[in-house]
Design an enzyme around this catalytic site. Structure first.
Site, PDB file in Angstrom:
ATOM      1  N   ASN A 203       6.867  -7.294  -0.965  1.00 37.41           N
ATOM      2  CA  ASN A 203       5.827  -8.145  -0.392  1.00 37.41           C
ATOM      3  C   ASN A 203       4.875  -8.494  -1.541  1.00 37.41           C
ATOM      4  O   ASN A 203       4.065  -7.669  -1.943  1.00 37.41           O
ATOM      5  CB  ASN A 203       5.100  -7.373   0.719  1.00 37.41           C
ATOM      6  CG  ASN A 203       3.868  -8.094   1.223  1.00 37.41           C
ATOM      7  OD1 ASN A 203       3.658  -9.276   0.926  1.00 37.41           O
ATOM      8  ND2 ASN A 203       3.048  -7.396   1.999  1.00 37.41           N
ATOM      9  N   TRP A 204       5.012  -9.696  -2.032  1.00 35.17           N
ATOM     10  CA  TRP A 204       4.231 -10.089  -3.212  1.00 35.17           C
ATOM     11  C   TRP A 204       2.777 -10.424  -2.875  1.00 35.17           C
ATOM     12  O   TRP A 204       1.971 -10.654  -3.772  1.00 35.17           O
ATOM     13  CB  TRP A 204       4.902 -11.282  -3.916  1.00 35.17           C
ATOM     14  CG  TRP A 204       6.090 -10.877  -4.744  1.00 35.17           C
ATOM     15  CD1 TRP A 204       6.562  -9.611  -4.929  1.00 35.17           C
ATOM     16  CD2 TRP A 204       6.939 -11.736  -5.518  1.00 35.17           C
ATOM     17  NE1 TRP A 204       7.652  -9.639  -5.770  1.00 35.17           N
ATOM     18  CE2 TRP A 204       7.903 -10.924  -6.139  1.00 35.17           C
ATOM     19  CE3 TRP A 204       6.982 -13.118  -5.735  1.00 35.17           C
ATOM     20  CZ2 TRP A 204       8.893 -11.444  -6.973  1.00 35.17           C
ATOM     21  CZ3 TRP A 204       7.967 -13.646  -6.566  1.00 35.17           C
ATOM     22  CH2 TRP A 204       8.909 -12.810  -7.174  1.00 35.17           C
TER      23      TRP A 204
ATOM     24  N   HIS B  75       1.336  -7.481   9.534  1.00 35.53           N
ATOM     25  CA  HIS B  75       0.897  -6.689   8.384  1.00 35.53           C
ATOM     26  C   HIS B  75      -0.571  -6.300   8.581  1.00 35.53           C
ATOM     27  O   HIS B  75      -1.357  -7.086   9.108  1.00 35.53           O
ATOM     28  CB  HIS B  75       1.076  -7.493   7.088  1.00 35.53           C
ATOM     29  CG  HIS B  75       0.854  -6.656   5.877  1.00 35.53           C
ATOM     30  ND1 HIS B  75      -0.399  -6.360   5.417  1.00 35.53           N
ATOM     31  CD2 HIS B  75       1.727  -6.020   5.052  1.00 35.53           C
ATOM     32  CE1 HIS B  75      -0.283  -5.569   4.352  1.00 35.53           C
ATOM     33  NE2 HIS B  75       0.998  -5.349   4.105  1.00 35.53           N
TER      34      HIS B  75
ATOM     35  N   GLU C 201      -3.028  -6.242   6.691  1.00 43.63           N
ATOM     36  CA  GLU C 201      -4.028  -7.174   6.124  1.00 43.63           C
ATOM     37  C   GLU C 201      -4.242  -8.360   7.060  1.00 43.63           C
ATOM     38  O   GLU C 201      -5.348  -8.891   7.162  1.00 43.63           O
ATOM     39  CB  GLU C 201      -3.577  -7.624   4.723  1.00 43.63           C
ATOM     40  CG  GLU C 201      -3.759  -6.495   3.713  1.00 43.63           C
ATOM     41  CD  GLU C 201      -2.773  -6.497   2.554  1.00 43.63           C
ATOM     42  OE1 GLU C 201      -2.169  -7.545   2.270  1.00 43.63           O
ATOM     43  OE2 GLU C 201      -2.607  -5.434   1.940  1.00 43.63           O
TER      44      GLU C 201
ATOM     45  N   GLU D 153       3.555   1.261   8.125  1.00 46.19           N
ATOM     46  CA  GLU D 153       2.691   1.193   6.956  1.00 46.19           C
ATOM     47  C   GLU D 153       1.311   1.767   7.298  1.00 46.19           C
ATOM     48  O   GLU D 153       0.442   1.032   7.793  1.00 46.19           O
ATOM     49  CB  GLU D 153       2.530  -0.264   6.508  1.00 46.19           C
ATOM     50  CG  GLU D 153       3.830  -0.909   6.064  1.00 46.19           C
ATOM     51  CD  GLU D 153       3.556  -2.047   5.086  1.00 46.19           C
ATOM     52  OE1 GLU D 153       4.061  -1.987   3.972  1.00 46.19           O
ATOM     53  OE2 GLU D 153       2.811  -2.973   5.444  1.00 46.19           O
TER      54      GLU D 153
ATOM     55  N   ILE E 238      -1.849   1.844   1.954  1.00 45.89           N
ATOM     56  CA  ILE E 238      -1.520   0.529   1.388  1.00 45.89           C
ATOM     57  C   ILE E 238      -2.436   0.205   0.220  1.00 45.89           C
ATOM     58  O   ILE E 238      -3.653   0.120   0.383  1.00 45.89           O
ATOM     59  CB  ILE E 238      -1.611  -0.574   2.463  1.00 45.89           C
ATOM     60  CG1 ILE E 238      -0.566  -0.318   3.555  1.00 45.89           C
ATOM     61  CG2 ILE E 238      -1.397  -1.948   1.849  1.00 45.89           C
ATOM     62  CD1 ILE E 238      -0.612  -1.299   4.693  1.00 45.89           C
ATOM     63  N   GLY E 239      -1.845   0.051  -0.940  1.00 47.32           N
ATOM     64  CA  GLY E 239      -2.591  -0.356  -2.123  1.00 47.32           C
ATOM     65  C   GLY E 239      -3.585   0.683  -2.621  1.00 47.32           C
ATOM     66  O   GLY E 239      -4.433   0.390  -3.455  1.00 47.32           O
TER      67      GLY E 239
ATOM     68  N   GLY F 119       4.499  -3.390  -1.959  1.00 51.01           N
ATOM     69  CA  GLY F 119       3.583  -4.395  -2.482  1.00 51.01           C
ATOM     70  C   GLY F 119       3.519  -4.329  -3.998  1.00 51.01           C
ATOM     71  O   GLY F 119       4.338  -4.882  -4.719  1.00 51.01           O
ATOM     72  N   GLY F 120       2.523  -3.592  -4.507  1.00 54.13           N
ATOM     73  CA  GLY F 120       2.243  -3.539  -5.942  1.00 54.13           C
ATOM     74  C   GLY F 120       3.455  -3.299  -6.825  1.00 54.13           C
ATOM     75  O   GLY F 120       3.628  -3.969  -7.848  1.00 54.13           O
TER      76      GLY F 120
HETATM   77  P1  PGA Z   1       1.555  -1.383  -1.544  1.00 55.30           P
HETATM   78  O1  PGA Z   1       1.601  -2.430  -0.338  1.00 55.30           O
HETATM   79  O2  PGA Z   1       2.985  -1.008  -1.864  1.00 55.30           O
HETATM   80  O3  PGA Z   1       0.874  -2.099  -2.676  1.00 55.30           O
HETATM   81  O4  PGA Z   1       0.788  -0.193  -1.056  1.00 55.30           O
HETATM   82  C1  PGA Z   1       2.530  -2.308   0.703  1.00 55.30           C
HETATM   83  C2  PGA Z   1       2.348  -3.411   1.717  1.00 55.30           C
HETATM   84  O5  PGA Z   1       1.210  -3.805   1.980  1.00 55.30           O
HETATM   85  O6  PGA Z   1       3.326  -3.927   2.287  1.00 55.30           O
END
Ligand code: PGA
Length: 262
Positions: A10-11, A95, A97, A167, A172-173, A234-235
């Site tokens: 997931n960019w 998601h 976000e 998730e 996340i992040g 993500g990252g």
């Molecule tokens: P992350 O993000 O790997 O940067 O924690 C995952 C995501 O939000 O799908």
């Protein structure tokens, strides 16, 4: 879906043209005899930029978001049919976000899910609890509610196009991954919830992905768990070399005996 393992990048709102070119240079060839899926969700504006390179590597492309309408006066939205037209095969939905920053409700998420499936897309349905909810012991009730509301009314013939990504929002992040045991525990719960919701039909085959600070250094420990079928990343999906390392881990895992689903 026949592959047992998935690595989905997931960019988010990252990757300029030059980064994309470097990504594919560093990624190299993933080989044709794969028993896992490698998918990418770039920014919608780059979907077609990636398509040729992705097709050549047997990587499927999808979107990070989708509309609950298929056409018409919905400025700025992405139509499921147009995504398919552009060569996309899947979309992320729900998601965290989108739920938190853009205030997407379970009802809205459900409408997007039903339409996307009806139009032929695979849906990666995301769910997960916040840190506060985990600390209050609410993880299962939060995830159960998101699944009950977000995945309701899906006709039985479309259920095989659903992938669920757990998730936890706190992971996340943030660099804080759920431990493989924490993730497996929730995945097991999600599986039982799907069995209940769908009367057992197919629920054992629904791929369950874990997402939240997955990286090459921790992916193997996650994928070894019986109910973790892949990762939404993500990252660590932004650099070709890291994505490659994640794919190599899925490749290794998929070659352990007895791993293909019937
Ligand atoms: P992350 O993000 O790997 O940067 O924690 C995952 C995501 O939000 O799908």
């Amino acid at each position: 879906m026949t592959a047992r393992f998935y690595i989905v990048g997931n960019w988010k709102m990252n990757q300029k043209l030059e980064d994309i070119n470097n990504f594919f240079k560093d990624l190299g060839d993933l080989g044709n005899e794969r028993q896992y899926e490698a998918w990418l969700a770039p920014q919608a504006i780059h979907l077609t930029t990636l398509l040729e390179k992705a097709n050549a590597l047997n990587i499927q492309i999808g979107s990070q978001n989708i509309s609950d309408n298929d056409s018409g006066a919905h400025t700025g939205e992405i139509s499921p049919s147009s995504l398919i037209d552009a060569g996309g095969s899947f979309t992320l939905i729900g998601h965290s976000e989108r739920r938190s920053i853009y205030k997407e409700s379970n009802d809205f998420i459900n409408r997007k899910t039903l339409l996307s499936l009806e139009k032929g897309l695979t849906v990666i349905f995301c769910c997960g609890e916040t840190l506060e909810e985990r600390e209050k012991g609410m993880t299962e009730s939060v995830v159960a509610y998101q699944i009950e509301e977000g995945l309701k009314d899906i006709p039985s013939n479309l259920r095989e196009k659903v992938i669920v990504a757990y998730e936890p929002v706190w992971a996340i992040g943030t660099g804080k991954t759920a431990s493989p045991e924490q993730a497996e525990e929730v995945h097991l719960f999600i599986r039982s919830k799907l069995t209940e919701l769908w009367d057992g039909t197919l629920s054992h085959k629904v791929p369950l992905l874990y997402g939240g600070s997955v990286k090459p250094a921790n992916v193997e420990g996650l994928l070894i768990k019986p109910n973790i079928d892949g990762a939404l990343v993500g990252g660590a999906s932004l650099k070709g070399a890291d994505f490659r390392a994640l794919c190599d881990a899925a490749d290794k895992r998929s070659k352990l005996p007895g791993q293909l689903q019937g």
